[in-house]
Design a protein around this motif. Structure first.
Motif, PDB file in Angstrom:
ATOM      1  N   CYS A 299     -17.966 -50.861 -40.425  1.00 22.94           N
ATOM      2  CA  CYS A 299     -18.284 -51.100 -41.835  1.00 22.94           C
ATOM      3  C   CYS A 299     -19.381 -52.148 -41.912  1.00 22.94           C
ATOM      4  O   CYS A 299     -19.503 -52.995 -41.022  1.00 22.94           O
ATOM      5  N   LYS A 300     -20.152 -52.106 -42.966  1.00 19.20           N
ATOM      6  CA  LYS A 300     -21.271 -53.029 -43.124  1.00 19.20           C
ATOM      7  C   LYS A 300     -21.301 -53.557 -44.555  1.00 19.20           C
ATOM      8  O   LYS A 300     -21.257 -52.779 -45.511  1.00 19.20           O
ATOM      9  N   VAL A 301     -21.353 -54.904 -44.673  1.00 22.60           N
ATOM     10  CA  VAL A 301     -21.376 -55.523 -45.999  1.00 22.60           C
ATOM     11  C   VAL A 301     -22.724 -55.269 -46.663  1.00 22.60           C
ATOM     12  O   VAL A 301     -23.782 -55.484 -46.061  1.00 22.60           O
ATOM     13  N   VAL A 302     -22.680 -54.807 -47.901  1.00 28.54           N
ATOM     14  CA  VAL A 302     -23.891 -54.575 -48.680  1.00 28.54           C
ATOM     15  C   VAL A 302     -24.192 -55.774 -49.583  1.00 28.54           C
ATOM     16  O   VAL A 302     -25.319 -56.258 -49.638  1.00 28.54           O
ATOM     17  N   LYS A 303     -23.158 -56.287 -50.257  1.00 28.45           N
ATOM     18  CA  LYS A 303     -23.357 -57.462 -51.112  1.00 28.45           C
ATOM     19  C   LYS A 303     -22.028 -58.139 -51.393  1.00 28.45           C
ATOM     20  O   LYS A 303     -20.950 -57.531 -51.244  1.00 28.45           O
ATOM     21  N   ILE A 304     -22.111 -59.422 -51.772  1.00 31.62           N
ATOM     22  CA  ILE A 304     -20.945 -60.226 -52.144  1.00 31.62           C
ATOM     23  C   ILE A 304     -21.202 -60.789 -53.540  1.00 31.62           C
ATOM     24  O   ILE A 304     -22.266 -61.354 -53.789  1.00 31.62           O
ATOM     25  N   GLU A 305     -20.244 -60.642 -54.414  1.00 34.39           N
ATOM     26  CA  GLU A 305     -20.383 -61.145 -55.786  1.00 34.39           C
ATOM     27  C   GLU A 305     -19.166 -61.981 -56.162  1.00 34.39           C
ATOM     28  O   GLU A 305     -18.044 -61.459 -56.157  1.00 34.39           O
ATOM     29  N   PRO A 306     -19.361 -63.266 -56.469  1.00 34.91           N
ATOM     30  CA  PRO A 306     -20.605 -64.033 -56.330  1.00 34.91           C
ATOM     31  C   PRO A 306     -20.795 -64.476 -54.874  1.00 34.91           C
ATOM     32  O   PRO A 306     -19.855 -64.469 -54.093  1.00 34.91           O
ATOM     33  N   GLN A 307     -22.022 -64.891 -54.553  1.00 36.36           N
ATOM     34  CA  GLN A 307     -22.300 -65.359 -53.204  1.00 36.36           C
ATOM     35  C   GLN A 307     -21.895 -66.816 -53.007  1.00 36.36           C
ATOM     36  O   GLN A 307     -21.776 -67.275 -51.868  1.00 36.36           O
ATOM     37  N   TYR A 308     -21.708 -67.545 -54.114  1.00 33.45           N
ATOM     38  CA  TYR A 308     -21.288 -68.950 -54.053  1.00 33.45           C
ATOM     39  C   TYR A 308     -20.081 -69.136 -54.964  1.00 33.45           C
ATOM     40  O   TYR A 308     -19.942 -68.440 -55.986  1.00 33.45           O
ATOM     41  N   VAL A 309     -19.208 -70.077 -54.585  1.00 35.16           N
ATOM     42  CA  VAL A 309     -18.051 -70.389 -55.431  1.00 35.16           C
ATOM     43  C   VAL A 309     -18.094 -71.869 -55.805  1.00 35.16           C
ATOM     44  O   VAL A 309     -18.555 -72.719 -55.034  1.00 35.16           O
ATOM     45  N   ASP A 310     -17.624 -72.157 -57.018  1.00 35.05           N
ATOM     46  CA  ASP A 310     -17.448 -73.550 -57.452  1.00 35.05           C
ATOM     47  C   ASP A 310     -16.153 -74.096 -56.866  1.00 35.05           C
ATOM     48  O   ASP A 310     -15.253 -73.325 -56.464  1.00 35.05           O
ATOM     49  N   PHE A 311     -16.037 -75.429 -56.846  1.00 32.66           N
ATOM     50  CA  PHE A 311     -14.807 -76.016 -56.342  1.00 32.66           C
ATOM     51  C   PHE A 311     -14.535 -77.354 -57.038  1.00 32.66           C
ATOM     52  O   PHE A 311     -15.454 -78.039 -57.476  1.00 32.66           O
ATOM     53  N   ILE A 312     -13.271 -77.662 -57.130  1.00 30.71           N
ATOM     54  CA  ILE A 312     -12.823 -78.929 -57.699  1.00 30.71           C
ATOM     55  C   ILE A 312     -11.899 -79.585 -56.691  1.00 30.71           C
ATOM     56  O   ILE A 312     -10.960 -78.943 -56.161  1.00 30.71           O
ATOM     57  N   ILE A 313     -12.147 -80.871 -56.418  1.00 35.48           N
ATOM     58  CA  ILE A 313     -11.344 -81.610 -55.455  1.00 35.48           C
ATOM     59  C   ILE A 313     -10.525 -82.659 -56.188  1.00 35.48           C
ATOM     60  O   ILE A 313     -11.057 -83.495 -56.919  1.00 35.48           O
ATOM     61  N   LYS A 314      -9.210 -82.624 -55.988  1.00 29.53           N
ATOM     62  CA  LYS A 314      -8.312 -83.619 -56.558  1.00 29.53           C
ATOM     63  C   LYS A 314      -7.746 -84.456 -55.423  1.00 29.53           C
ATOM     64  O   LYS A 314      -7.018 -83.946 -54.563  1.00 29.53           O
ATOM     65  N   LYS A 315      -8.094 -85.745 -55.362  1.00 27.60           N
ATOM     66  CA  LYS A 315      -7.623 -86.610 -54.299  1.00 27.60           C
ATOM     67  C   LYS A 315      -6.273 -87.250 -54.654  1.00 27.60           C
ATOM     68  O   LYS A 315      -5.985 -87.512 -55.790  1.00 27.60           O
TER      69      LYS A 315
END
Length: 315
Positions: A299-315
């Motif tokens: 199998c071969k990846v054609v595209k990823i949606e979304p290519q970036y993800v947001d993140f929140i860090i709780k310390k």
């Protein structure tokens, strides 16, 4: 400029003279080329009746000068003919000796009538061999292929080779350095269905090495490919401090190509999508790129949606 004018009679005489000269020259060439001469040709040696209980290695090149007797025509064509007909040498005497005298085989070579002329000598006249322990080794076959597929078609599974291993027999010091054995090139164009054929193994270059078998069956599974899209959870990596991190979105859509026969079977379990928290810690990334680190074979990846993800860090 002076012009010599010849009468009709004189022109006939000149014509007859040159005709006779041409005929005489042609006759001389024919007579000369019909005579017998001794001349040398370069020929490759091939071996018959190789020893089964002794491994050997030739101490000289496998090409020798052969003195032959033939007509001038044969001598002329031997220079022009690009075919290098081999001379077959019997190695039966190596069971008891360390050398082979070529002169002793001239009679049998001439009886075979494989060469176009009579052999009368060799240079060198004697072949010497080095003997060592004879070994047996089993090595994998490496397929040499150049396959071009029809549009939307491609290899859809692992290539099957039967057998996948071959047995090499020869001097231990030589076969110990052979990690695999190549096939001849499998070439095919405009392929739109599974290939099932026999392919010869690459010919042995050394006379003291043998392989078994000489050919194998090769099956190249071929199928039509199509696109499919599934949602894959994003896995966060490189978080040794165990920060409480939430990524948005939790899943990404992965579009990939897959063989039609696997279309319904492939789901999110066959994939893994990762986001690397080190990019934030070491490089201050504001968003994390998504990488597909696990994917089904062929199998071969054609595209990823979304290519970036947001993140929140709780310390």
């Amino acid at each position: 400029m002076a012009i010599i004018k010849l009468s009709a009679t004189e022109r006939r005489r000149v014509s007859v003279f040159f005709t006779c000269l041409l005929l005489a020259g042609s006759a001389w060439v024919l007579v000369t080329l019909s005579r017998t001469y001794n001349f040398k040709v370069r020929r490759v040696l091939t071996y018959n009746n190789t020893p089964q209980r002794r491994a050997f290695h030739s101490l000289q090149p496998d090409t020798v000068n052969v003195t032959v007797r033939g007509t001038g025509w044969q001598m002329l064509f031997s220079k022009m003919n690009a075919e290098n007909l081999p001379v077959k040498i019997d190695l039966r005497t190596l069971d008891r000796e360390d050398y082979v005298v070529l002169k002793a085989q001239i009679k049998d070579i001439n009886k075979s009538h494989e060469l176009q002329y009579e052999v009368i000598g060799f240079d060198p006249d004697t072949l010497y061999f080095d003997f060592s322990n004879r070994g047996v080794k089993r090595v994998p076959v490496r397929l040499m292929a150049a396959i071009k597929y029809q549009q939307q078609f491609a290899q859809s599974n692992h290539i099957i080779m039967r057998p996948a291993y071959v047995t090499i027999t020869g001097p231990s010091n030589l076969i110990d350095h052979i990690p695999f054995w190549k096939t001849d090139s499998l070439k095919a164009d405009d392929v739109g269905e599974t290939i099932n054929t026999r392919v010869n193994l690459e010919a042995v270059k050394e006379g003291n090495i043998s392989i078994y078998p000489k050919s194998i069956q090769v099956i190249v599974p071929v199928n039509e490919f199509t696109e499919k899209t599934i949602e894959v959870p994003v896995k966060l990596i490189n978080n040794p401090e165990y920060y409480n991190v939430k990524v948005f979105p939790l899943k990404v859509k992965v579009t990939f190509t897959t063989p039609l026969n696997n279309y319904t079977d492939i789901d999110a379990e066959y994939f893994e999508a990762q986001a690397d928290l080190d990019l934030w810690k070491k490089h201050d990334y504001k968003m994390l790129p998504v990488k597909i680190t696990k994917i089904p074979d062929f199998c071969k990846v054609v595209k990823i949606e979304p290519q970036y993800v947001d993140f929140i860090i709780k310390k």
